[in-house]
Write an enzyme that holds these catalytic residues in place. Structure first.
Site, PDB file in Angstrom:
ATOM      1  N   ASN A 164      40.317   0.775  -8.045  1.00 25.73           N
ATOM      2  CA  ASN A 164      39.628   0.530  -6.774  1.00 25.73           C
ATOM      3  C   ASN A 164      39.462   1.849  -6.043  1.00 25.73           C
ATOM      4  O   ASN A 164      40.415   2.594  -5.868  1.00 25.73           O
ATOM      5  CB  ASN A 164      40.444  -0.456  -5.935  1.00 25.73           C
ATOM      6  CG  ASN A 164      39.730  -0.844  -4.658  1.00 25.73           C
ATOM      7  OD1 ASN A 164      39.596  -0.045  -3.735  1.00 25.73           O
ATOM      8  ND2 ASN A 164      39.252  -2.081  -4.614  1.00 25.73           N
TER       9      ASN A 164
ATOM     10  N   CYS B 109      36.329  -2.055   3.300  1.00 23.86           N
ATOM     11  CA  CYS B 109      37.638  -1.949   3.952  1.00 23.86           C
ATOM     12  C   CYS B 109      37.467  -1.999   5.467  1.00 23.86           C
ATOM     13  O   CYS B 109      36.766  -1.175   6.047  1.00 23.86           O
ATOM     14  CB  CYS B 109      38.358  -0.667   3.573  1.00 23.86           C
ATOM     15  SG  CYS B 109      39.970  -0.564   4.388  1.00 23.86           S
TER      16      CYS B 109
ATOM     17  N   LYS C 126      45.542   0.152  -6.037  1.00 30.36           N
ATOM     18  CA  LYS C 126      45.425   0.493  -4.610  1.00 30.36           C
ATOM     19  C   LYS C 126      44.177   1.342  -4.368  1.00 30.36           C
ATOM     20  O   LYS C 126      43.911   2.286  -5.118  1.00 30.36           O
ATOM     21  CB  LYS C 126      46.686   1.278  -4.192  1.00 30.36           C
ATOM     22  CG  LYS C 126      46.637   1.863  -2.790  1.00 30.36           C
ATOM     23  CD  LYS C 126      46.641   0.801  -1.715  1.00 30.36           C
ATOM     24  CE  LYS C 126      46.370   1.392  -0.340  1.00 30.36           C
ATOM     25  NZ  LYS C 126      46.165   0.343   0.679  1.00 30.36           N
TER      26      LYS C 126
ATOM     27  N   SER D 165      43.599  -5.446  -5.103  1.00 29.86           N
ATOM     28  CA  SER D 165      43.850  -4.087  -4.630  1.00 29.86           C
ATOM     29  C   SER D 165      44.583  -4.096  -3.295  1.00 29.86           C
ATOM     30  O   SER D 165      44.269  -4.870  -2.403  1.00 29.86           O
ATOM     31  CB  SER D 165      42.520  -3.366  -4.480  1.00 29.86           C
ATOM     32  OG  SER D 165      42.719  -2.088  -3.931  1.00 29.86           O
TER      33      SER D 165
ATOM     34  N   ASN E 141      35.085  -0.198  -3.274  1.00 26.58           N
ATOM     35  CA  ASN E 141      35.381  -0.904  -2.030  1.00 26.58           C
ATOM     36  C   ASN E 141      34.387  -0.465  -0.965  1.00 26.58           C
ATOM     37  O   ASN E 141      34.477   0.648  -0.449  1.00 26.58           O
ATOM     38  CB  ASN E 141      36.824  -0.580  -1.605  1.00 26.58           C
ATOM     39  CG  ASN E 141      37.224  -1.274  -0.324  1.00 26.58           C
ATOM     40  OD1 ASN E 141      36.454  -2.053   0.241  1.00 26.58           O
ATOM     41  ND2 ASN E 141      38.420  -0.999   0.136  1.00 26.58           N
TER      42      ASN E 141
ATOM     43  N   THR F 216      39.111  -8.831   3.123  1.00 28.13           N
ATOM     44  CA  THR F 216      39.720  -9.537   4.257  1.00 28.13           C
ATOM     45  C   THR F 216      38.728  -9.746   5.394  1.00 28.13           C
ATOM     46  O   THR F 216      37.737  -9.027   5.530  1.00 28.13           O
ATOM     47  CB  THR F 216      40.919  -8.746   4.789  1.00 28.13           C
ATOM     48  OG1 THR F 216      40.499  -7.415   5.065  1.00 28.13           O
ATOM     49  CG2 THR F 216      42.050  -8.709   3.779  1.00 28.13           C
TER      50      THR F 216
END
Lengths: 303, 256
Positions: A99, A129, A45, A21, A126, A192
């Site tokens: 997502n 983020c 996305k 994503s 998600n 991340t």
């Protein structure tokens, strides 16, 4: 030809490679380069209830063997996704993981409820983020909040629910167990890692948001470790990601316990990366005489 | 095909100023569809992110593109190490280019520093109807003046320190031209303060103005939404993306 198919939460993937994503938009731009049907799936996305404009630029910075991003969930909103993007993707012969994200558990649930009425194959929630001030990572870094948002979304949809986890936590296995208990059908990781770069000539952070999410080959060993720990801690499937840039990386992450892999930053280096990874996985399996990619999942033999 | 990715042969390489290189790249399928104002996204070995570089020449007959770039950091330094005969990995041609109208009688091209190369394909098209105003730090950093002259454009050179041409910024000679009137279009690429000033002059005079922007970029094709640029469309603020909606924007759209 090895059998590359996998099954996650009852959903069949022709191969275990999924663009992650945020990297791949809704697929249209990469369709200029190769047919999306080559892919096992697509994680679209991150989409929220309403349109989000995202963060100010710069949103991107290079790092050694990787990058930082702070896009800030820019997206056109779930209604636009359902009306204008999802129908196109559903014709492409691949698994669509929508997502979703939100500022509150209620908003996430509302987005999931809208998707529940569509033919989307899976929902990837998600909770991790790092680039939005409210919600996002806040849900993903505390067990009680991760559990609450997962429960609310679970109640809003019967679709297979994948919860995407943040690595920016003390114990990712505790979060994984919390979302499993709250009804998640699978987990995906790692999102991340929070990072920062400073332009030493100006004294300013390179990213306008000061900090951003780090990805790319540099984070791969962390992904392998976390996938391995989580796969050993939960009974639900794990979708692995984080710095995968070759077929060998994908095999390694699956040995650590992933049932499928997502590919992110590698696509920026080489837009054909997901397709090449599929071919390289097949070649490696053939060279080892392994008939099915399913036979390598979680087969690491720890010391 | 809108764009493609491949490895192409560098057919010639020249150092044209300190830290500035010109490559001619043999890539017929890219050259055949490339438009002025578009860019190429080049892989730098050992780096995660590609480097966006504007197209400085399009020769459809020879099947070549020319790129002119400055070493700005480790990535461009890596690209500059490539030599004639080497392969260069490009995703190209990308982005939305300049609006060209061959009925225009008088156009002004303005380039600041490494913003001058994307003006060269426009100079080739507009020839003697174009006036090219270039600005550089000093005489040593000056590039492409012969190329613009060869294309038939009138050239006006400015340097920050006065070591060549007019001592001062490109906005000074441009203001004079704008006062004279009759300009159909202005095209500009360079530092943001320069573009902002040019856009303001064009707005005041009612001249059509297009500018080419740059931003830190990841995918290069509009998927990752990394290279945001604040713009206004239909009176609504909108984060456009330099790679897909740009790099060329109508100046009036950009929110500075």
């Amino acid at each position: 030809m090895a059998d590359l198919s996998v099954n996650i939460c009852g959903v069949d993937f022709k191969n275990p490679v999924i663009p992650a994503s945020g990297v791949f938009g809704y697929g249209r731009e990469y369709e200029e380069l190769f047919p999306l049907s080559k892919l096992g799936g697509i994680a679209t996305k991150g989409t929220t209830l309403h349109l989000r404009t995202g963060n100010l630029a710069p949103r991107i910075a290079e790092t050694p063997a990787g990058m930082l991003n702070s896009v800030g969930l820019q997206n056109p909103g779930i209604d636009h996704f359902i009306e204008s993007e999802l129908p196109n993707l559903l014709t492409k012969d691949l698994v669509v993981l929508a997502n979703i994200a939100g500022a509150t558990p209620e908003e996430c649930a509302e987005v999931a409820a809208k998707l529940d009425e569509t033919d989307v194959h899976m929902i990837e929630l998600n909770i991790s983020c790092p680039n939005v001030k409210q919600g996002g990572a806040a849900f993903g870094t505390r067990c009680d909040m991760a559990e609450e948002v997962t429960k609310k979304v679970r109640a809003a949809t019967k679709k297979p629910l994948v919860v995407k986890l943040s690595p920016n936590v003390t114990s990712i296995t505790e979060i994984a167990k919390a979302v499993e208990a709250a009804g998640a059908d699978a987990v995906s990781l790692i999102n991340t890692l929070l990072g920062m770069r400073i332009d030493i000539n100006t004294g300013r952070p390179i990213l306008r948001n000061n900090v951003g999410g780090m990805s790319g080959p540099a984070v791969f060993p962390i992904a392998v470790r976390m996938v391995w720990q989580v796969a050993n801690a939960v009974g639900i499937p794990v979708i692995g990601m984080g710095g995968v840039s070759s077929g060998r990386d994908a095999i390694e992450l699956m040995m650590a316990g992933a049932s499928a892999v997502q590919v992110g930053a590698a696509i920026f280096t080489d837009p054909y990366a997901p397709v090449k990874i599929i071919d390289e996985m097949n070649d490696w399996l053939d060279s080892k005489g392994i008939a099915s990619v399913k036979d390598i999942i979680g087969t690491v033999k720890p010391w | 095909m809108k764009y493609t990715q491949g490895n192409y042969i560098i057919s010639s390489k020249q150092a044209i100023a300190r830290q500035i290189y010109s490559f001619e790249i043999s890539c017929p399928e890219v050259a055949s569809i490339a438009q002025p104002g578009q860019f190429v996204h080049i892989r730098a070995n050992g780096f995660t992110l590609r480097r966006p570089i504007s197209i400085g020449g399009i020769d459809k007959e020879k099947g070549t593109l020319r790129i002119i770039f400055e070493i700005r950091g480790e990535g461009t330094e890596q690209i500059a190490r490539l030599n004639q005969g080497d392969l260069i990995d490009m995703l190209a041609p990308l982005g939305h280019g300049f609006t060209v109208d061959t009925n225009y009688k008088k156009v002004v091209l303005i380039g600041g520093g490494i913003g001058t190369p994307p003006m060269l394909p426009l100079a080739k098209i507009y020839g003697s109807t174009a006036t090219m105003i270039s600005g550089f730090r000093n005489a040593a950093a000056t590039i492409l003046q012969d190329d613009f002259a060869a294309a038939g454009a009138k050239t006006i050179l400015c340097t920050d320190d006065g070591s060549a041409g007019i001592h001062g910024f490109v906005t000074e000679p441009f203001k004079e031209l704008a006062e004279q009137g009759g300009i159909d279009a202005v095209y500009a690429c360079g530092p943001m303060p320069m573009l902002k000033n040019i856009a303001a002059i064009c707005k005041e005079k009612g001249i059509f103005c297009q500018i080419s922007l740059e931003e830190r970029m990841a995918c290069g094709i509009g998927a990752c939404l990394g290279c945001a640029c604040r713009t206004k469309r239909n009176d609504e603020e909108y984060f456009a993306h330099v790679c897909k909606d740009g790099p060329v924007f109508n100046a009036e759209e950009v929110l500075w």
